[in-house]
Design a protein around this motif. Structure first.
Motif, PDB file in Angstrom:
ATOM      1  N   TRP A  42      -4.731  -9.217   2.966  1.00  0.00           N
ATOM      2  CA  TRP A  42      -4.022  -9.368   4.224  1.00  0.00           C
ATOM      3  C   TRP A  42      -3.841  -7.570   4.822  1.00  0.00           C
ATOM      4  O   TRP A  42      -3.575  -7.307   4.432  1.00  0.00           O
ATOM      5  CB  TRP A  42      -2.529  -9.549   3.868  1.00  0.00           C
ATOM      6  CG  TRP A  42      -2.536 -11.752   4.167  1.00  0.00           C
ATOM      7  CD1 TRP A  42      -2.755 -12.119   2.338  1.00  0.00           C
ATOM      8  CD2 TRP A  42      -2.328 -12.392   4.731  1.00  0.00           C
ATOM      9  NE1 TRP A  42      -2.885 -13.246   3.553  1.00  0.00           N
ATOM     10  CE2 TRP A  42      -2.043 -13.733   4.458  1.00  0.00           C
ATOM     11  CE3 TRP A  42      -1.649 -11.947   6.212  1.00  0.00           C
ATOM     12  CZ2 TRP A  42      -1.866 -14.442   5.288  1.00  0.00           C
ATOM     13  CZ3 TRP A  42      -1.168 -12.804   7.102  1.00  0.00           C
ATOM     14  CH2 TRP A  42      -0.927 -14.264   6.756  1.00  0.00           C
ATOM     15  N   GLY A 116      -5.722 -12.408   6.539  1.00  0.00           N
ATOM     16  CA  GLY A 116      -4.511 -11.913   6.608  1.00  0.00           C
ATOM     17  C   GLY A 116      -4.379 -10.334   7.832  1.00  0.00           C
ATOM     18  O   GLY A 116      -4.891  -9.781   7.563  1.00  0.00           O
ATOM     19  N   PHE A 130       2.402 -16.727   2.964  1.00  0.00           N
ATOM     20  CA  PHE A 130       1.097 -16.234   3.476  1.00  0.00           C
ATOM     21  C   PHE A 130      -0.043 -17.524   2.609  1.00  0.00           C
ATOM     22  O   PHE A 130      -1.500 -17.203   3.454  1.00  0.00           O
ATOM     23  CB  PHE A 130       1.001 -14.329   1.727  1.00  0.00           C
ATOM     24  CG  PHE A 130       1.745 -14.041   2.304  1.00  0.00           C
ATOM     25  CD1 PHE A 130       1.627 -13.002   3.640  1.00  0.00           C
ATOM     26  CD2 PHE A 130       3.046 -13.767   2.193  1.00  0.00           C
ATOM     27  CE1 PHE A 130       1.864 -12.023   4.435  1.00  0.00           C
ATOM     28  CE2 PHE A 130       4.394 -12.914   2.486  1.00  0.00           C
ATOM     29  CZ  PHE A 130       3.485 -11.610   3.777  1.00  0.00           C
ATOM     30  N   CYS A 133      -0.746 -19.464   5.390  1.00  0.00           N
ATOM     31  CA  CYS A 133      -0.947 -19.623   6.392  1.00  0.00           C
ATOM     32  C   CYS A 133      -2.761 -19.296   6.147  1.00  0.00           C
ATOM     33  O   CYS A 133      -3.581 -19.977   7.614  1.00  0.00           O
ATOM     34  CB  CYS A 133      -0.926 -18.326   6.611  1.00  0.00           C
ATOM     35  SG  CYS A 133      -0.525 -17.377   8.783  1.00  0.00           S
ATOM     36  N   THR A 134      -3.236 -19.075   5.564  1.00  0.00           N
ATOM     37  CA  THR A 134      -4.722 -18.869   4.940  1.00  0.00           C
ATOM     38  C   THR A 134      -6.041 -20.203   4.425  1.00  0.00           C
ATOM     39  O   THR A 134      -6.943 -20.336   4.925  1.00  0.00           O
ATOM     40  CB  THR A 134      -5.620 -17.836   3.806  1.00  0.00           C
ATOM     41  OG1 THR A 134      -4.307 -17.847   2.926  1.00  0.00           O
ATOM     42  CG2 THR A 134      -4.697 -16.440   4.215  1.00  0.00           C
ATOM     43  N   GLY A 145      -1.503 -19.831  11.744  1.00  0.00           N
ATOM     44  CA  GLY A 145      -0.875 -19.953  11.544  1.00  0.00           C
ATOM     45  C   GLY A 145       0.987 -19.995  12.145  1.00  0.00           C
ATOM     46  O   GLY A 145       0.643 -21.529  12.807  1.00  0.00           O
ATOM     47  N   LEU A 160      -0.757 -14.004  11.222  1.00  0.00           N
ATOM     48  CA  LEU A 160      -1.513 -14.500  10.976  1.00  0.00           C
ATOM     49  C   LEU A 160      -2.676 -14.604  10.641  1.00  0.00           C
ATOM     50  O   LEU A 160      -2.984 -13.285   9.936  1.00  0.00           O
ATOM     51  CB  LEU A 160      -2.347 -15.467  13.047  1.00  0.00           C
ATOM     52  CG  LEU A 160      -2.164 -13.807  13.757  1.00  0.00           C
ATOM     53  CD1 LEU A 160      -3.779 -13.471  13.264  1.00  0.00           C
ATOM     54  CD2 LEU A 160      -3.080 -14.397  14.860  1.00  0.00           C
ATOM     55  N   ALA A 161      -4.017 -15.624  10.344  1.00  0.00           N
ATOM     56  CA  ALA A 161      -4.674 -15.381   9.537  1.00  0.00           C
ATOM     57  C   ALA A 161      -6.539 -15.832  10.350  1.00  0.00           C
ATOM     58  O   ALA A 161      -6.140 -16.554  10.783  1.00  0.00           O
ATOM     59  CB  ALA A 161      -4.995 -16.182   8.050  1.00  0.00           C
TER      60      ALA A 161
END
Length: 385
Positions: A42, A116, A130, A133-134, A145, A160-161
């Motif tokens: 990230w 991310g 987190f 998101c991924t 996201g 976002l990822a």
């Protein structure tokens, strides 16, 4: 194009001459090779002058997160303090001051696995987000996201990822290169759209792809869309959703700019790929139990105090967050003198705006509480008590 490899010999993609910061590619790839490989990285980007925000951001970084700082133009005093605060998080430093669009290009060009992006002023209270998101980057999804621009549901920064491995497929489908920077039909004028950020030109093959996913209101004038900025004939930059208000008041739109990562997502949609949303908060300025992002913390101070005092502009929530984080940060005995000087200037500006820190603290506490944020959480209590 010439293929390149990382230090392990793994292919990373095209060298892509003409993109930003290519002179850093070799050093950045060596840096990437040293990151943990067992979970997605990230990346958090920030420039000089934002250590007080970093100080608060670190309260929300879970220990298991593969968090990586990318830093621009920090001085020696800031660099040393950042390293003391961050507890050994990986850091990639660059001397020049650059913007987020240049960083987007650097990342997408060099990272060869899902990753991310989180803004330094985006405080993610629900740390499971987190992973959500991924995890949303399933096959066929290029960006994932919880924040959404509409009416075409694009994923919005600041959280976002992305899966960079989808980029070659996008480019094959649209017939040429595309980057995650901003895009416009014509070169920037003297008004320096979107704060002078890197703006790429829309090519004919882009226009053909865009026509598959986006309707136009006029020649080179897409219908209002989140992430699209209208530049008016008086030099102002306004959200495209405000277009008809400004047209009614006698202004004309002289060009539109697709903000960073927006055009890239539209090209992904044109290629038949998807944008993932595990939640759909509208826009980027979000106060919610899971995430708080006031937005604009690095540039809200351009508003004139006299206009705020006169009611022409409302003091934004980013001003509340900025001022309170700066006060909290300056309690440190090792806070750089420049931050103390800015605190003095900021206090003077707030007085001119008919505001003070005590009032800002109470207003922010009320705002957070009304949005379901737990203000007794020690991470927030540190700046609210």
């Amino acid at each position: 194009m010439v293929m390149t490899s990382d230090p392990t010999g793994k292919p990373l993609g095209d060298a892509r001459p003409g993109e930003s910061l290519t002179h850093l590619d070799h050093r950045f790839r060596e840096f990437l090779a040293g990151l943990p490989a067992d979970r997605p990285p990230w990346f958090c980007f920030f420039s000089s002058g934002l250590l007080h925000v970093v100080h608060h951001f670190l309260r929300f970084v879970p220990e298991r997160l593969n968090c990586v700082f990318v830093c621009s133009a920090l001085n020696a005093e800031e660099t040393a303090l950042r390293d003391r605060m961050s507890g050994g998080l990986p850091v990639f430093d660059m001397d020049d001051r650059v913007g987020s669009h240049e960083i987007f290009e650097l990342l997408l060009r060099n990272v060869n696995r899902p990753f991310g992006i989180v803004d330094v002023d985006c405080f993610v209270t629900d740390t499971d987000w987190f992973d959500r998101c991924t995890d949303g980057l399933e096959p066929g999804v290029v960006v994932s996201g919880p924040l959404s621009y509409g009416p075409i549901p694009l994923a919005a920064p600041p959280f976002l990822a992305l899966d960079p491995r989808a980029r070659p497929e996008i480019e094959r489908a649209i017939g040429g290169p595309v980057t995650p920077a901003a895009y416009a039909y014509v070169p920037p004028g003297p008004e320096k759209e979107i704060d002078g950020a890197t703006v790429r030109l829309i090519e004919p093959y882009h226009e053909r792809a865009l026509a598959r996913v986006m309707a136009l209101e006029g020649p080179r004038l897409p219908f209002p869309q989140g992430g699209v900025v209208d530049v008016l004939d008086d030099g102002r930059e306004v959200r495209s959703h405000e277009r008809h208000h400004h047209l009614h008041n006698g202004n004309e739109v002289i060009r539109v700019v697709f903000d960073g990562l927006m055009f890239y997502q539209l090209m992904a949609l044109a290629a038949g790929l998807r944008i993932g949303h595990f939640h759909q908060y509208p826009g980027t300025k979000v106060f919610a139990p899971e995430l708080v992002h006031a937005g604009g913390i690095s540039y809200w101070h351009r508003l004139r105090p006299s206009e705020i005092a006169a009611g022409i502009h409302k003091l934004p929530w980013s001003a509340h967050v900025d001022a309170l984080l700066l006060e909290d940060f300056n309690k440190r005995t090792d806070a750089p003198s420049g931050y103390r000087t800015r605190s003095t200037r900021l206090a003077a500006g707030l007085r001119q705006s008919k505001a003070d820190l005590a009032g800002l603290r109470e207003e922010l506490r009320t705002k957070l509480t009304s949005c379901g944020v737990d203000v007794t959480d020690p991470r927030w209590a540190a700046v609210l008590d």
